[in-house]
Design a protein around this motif. Structure first.
Motif, PDB file in Angstrom:
ATOM      1  N   ALA A  11     -33.490  54.544  83.806  1.00 51.16           N
ATOM      2  CA  ALA A  11     -33.211  55.461  82.691  1.00 51.16           C
ATOM      3  C   ALA A  11     -32.121  54.903  81.779  1.00 51.16           C
ATOM      4  CB  ALA A  11     -32.797  56.828  83.231  1.00 51.16           C
ATOM      5  N   ILE A  12     -31.058  54.360  82.374  1.00 50.67           N
ATOM      6  CA  ILE A  12     -29.968  53.777  81.575  1.00 50.67           C
ATOM      7  C   ILE A  12     -30.478  52.585  80.772  1.00 50.67           C
ATOM      8  CG2 ILE A  12     -27.785  52.521  81.731  1.00 50.67           C
ATOM      9  CD1 ILE A  12     -27.101  54.402  84.128  1.00 50.67           C
TER      10      ILE A  12
ATOM     11  N   VAL B 138     -33.533  52.044  79.717  1.00 50.04           N
ATOM     12  CA  VAL B 138     -34.407  52.534  78.635  1.00 50.04           C
ATOM     13  C   VAL B 138     -33.565  53.074  77.480  1.00 50.04           C
ATOM     14  CG1 VAL B 138     -36.071  54.326  78.015  1.00 50.04           C
ATOM     15  CG2 VAL B 138     -36.415  52.969  80.094  1.00 50.04           C
ATOM     16  N   LEU B 139     -32.555  53.889  77.810  1.00 53.69           N
ATOM     17  CA  LEU B 139     -31.681  54.437  76.761  1.00 53.69           C
ATOM     18  C   LEU B 139     -30.965  53.331  76.006  1.00 53.69           C
ATOM     19  CD1 LEU B 139     -30.152  57.520  78.628  1.00 53.69           C
ATOM     20  CD2 LEU B 139     -31.810  57.549  76.748  1.00 53.69           C
ATOM     21  N   LEU B 140     -30.504  52.324  76.756  1.00 47.58           N
ATOM     22  CA  LEU B 140     -29.825  51.190  76.124  1.00 47.58           C
ATOM     23  C   LEU B 140     -30.778  50.443  75.200  1.00 47.58           C
ATOM     24  CD1 LEU B 140     -27.280  49.389  75.927  1.00 47.58           C
ATOM     25  CD2 LEU B 140     -28.148  48.142  77.913  1.00 47.58           C
TER      26      LEU B 140
ATOM     27  N   SER C 126     -32.834  50.874  67.771  1.00 46.42           N
ATOM     28  CA  SER C 126     -32.542  51.753  66.631  1.00 46.42           C
ATOM     29  C   SER C 126     -31.387  51.218  65.789  1.00 46.42           C
ATOM     30  CB  SER C 126     -32.222  53.170  67.113  1.00 46.42           C
ATOM     31  OG  SER C 126     -31.026  53.171  67.867  1.00 46.42           O
TER      32      SER C 126
ATOM     33  N   VAL D 107     -33.509  51.595  73.697  1.00 46.99           N
ATOM     34  CA  VAL D 107     -33.811  52.420  72.523  1.00 46.99           C
ATOM     35  C   VAL D 107     -32.659  52.375  71.529  1.00 46.99           C
ATOM     36  CG1 VAL D 107     -34.157  54.797  71.740  1.00 46.99           C
ATOM     37  CG2 VAL D 107     -35.420  53.934  73.729  1.00 46.99           C
ATOM     38  N   GLU D 108     -31.434  52.438  72.038  1.00 44.78           N
ATOM     39  CA  GLU D 108     -30.266  52.403  71.153  1.00 44.78           C
ATOM     40  C   GLU D 108     -30.141  51.057  70.444  1.00 44.78           C
ATOM     41  OE1 GLU D 108     -25.419  52.817  71.426  1.00 44.78           O
ATOM     42  OE2 GLU D 108     -26.658  53.744  72.967  1.00 44.78           O
TER      43      GLU D 108
END
Length: 199
Positions: free
Chosen positions: A33-34, A36-38, A44, A40-41
């Protein structure tokens, strides 16, 4: 064998394996999860596909943990189904002048050893529990005259790798209806003094 003790031990084993697997599953999920969030950030922010690939690489240990946890949960399910369909053997071992007949979970009354194939039992302790571990004479195999049941897959598994910390055909002392001292006396009697329980 004491059926109630065996069933309680099976239940504790399954519960302990499930509990010990959950941290691996949760840890793996958090890492993924971390990552994936990283990723995506980073994407972006305009850092490009290379940054996303780097983030995905960071999540790889989490995937490994999740795969390992999934395999362990599947193994626990298989073991539970196996035990649900397998009755506890009524007798762990029978002795006669001919030899020793043993039962383990998947081989009730299928294992037989003439006394010449047995050197004794070792008393071993694992996680506070005492076990009688059968010691076979050097060179004894499934094709040894008089021996039967050694070629069963479940027997081969316990003979060649540690299962619950112990390698070999073994019996939890707590599941036996007779104390180790009485079993030792019976072994001595039927084997004419050749086979004993060794500390």
């Amino acid at each position: 064998m004491d059926r109630d003790v065996v069933l309680a031990a099976r239940s504790r084993t399954l519960r302990a394996r499930r509990i010990s697997t959950w941290p691996m599953a949760v840890g793996g999920a958090l890492i993924v999860a971390i990552a994936v969030l990283l990723g995506v950030e980073l994407v972006s922010d305009g850092d490009g596909a290379g940054a996303f690939a780097w983030a995905a690489l960071q999540g790889l240990p989490g995937v490994v943990l999740l795969v390992g946890a999934s395999r362990e949960f599947a193994a626990v399910r298989r073991l539970r189904e196996l035990w649900n369909t397998t009755e506890v053997p009524a007798v762990a071992m029978r002795m006669s002048a001919r030899g020793l007949r043993c039962s383990i979970d998947m081989t009730p009354d299928e294992l037989f050893f003439p006394w010449s194939a047995v050197t004794g039992f070792q008393l071993r302790t694992w996680r506070g529990q005492r076990f009688l571990v059968l010691a076979l004479a050097p060179g004894v195999t499934a094709s040894t005259p008089g021996v039967s049941g050694l070629d069963h897959p479940d027997v081969e598994r316990v003979l060649h790798r540690k299962v619950f910390g112990i390698k070999g055909i073994r019996f939890a002392v707590s599941t036996l209806r007779r104390p180790a001292e009485e079993i030792d006396q019976a072994l001595t009697h039927f084997s004419e003094g050749r086979v004993r329980i060794h500390p």
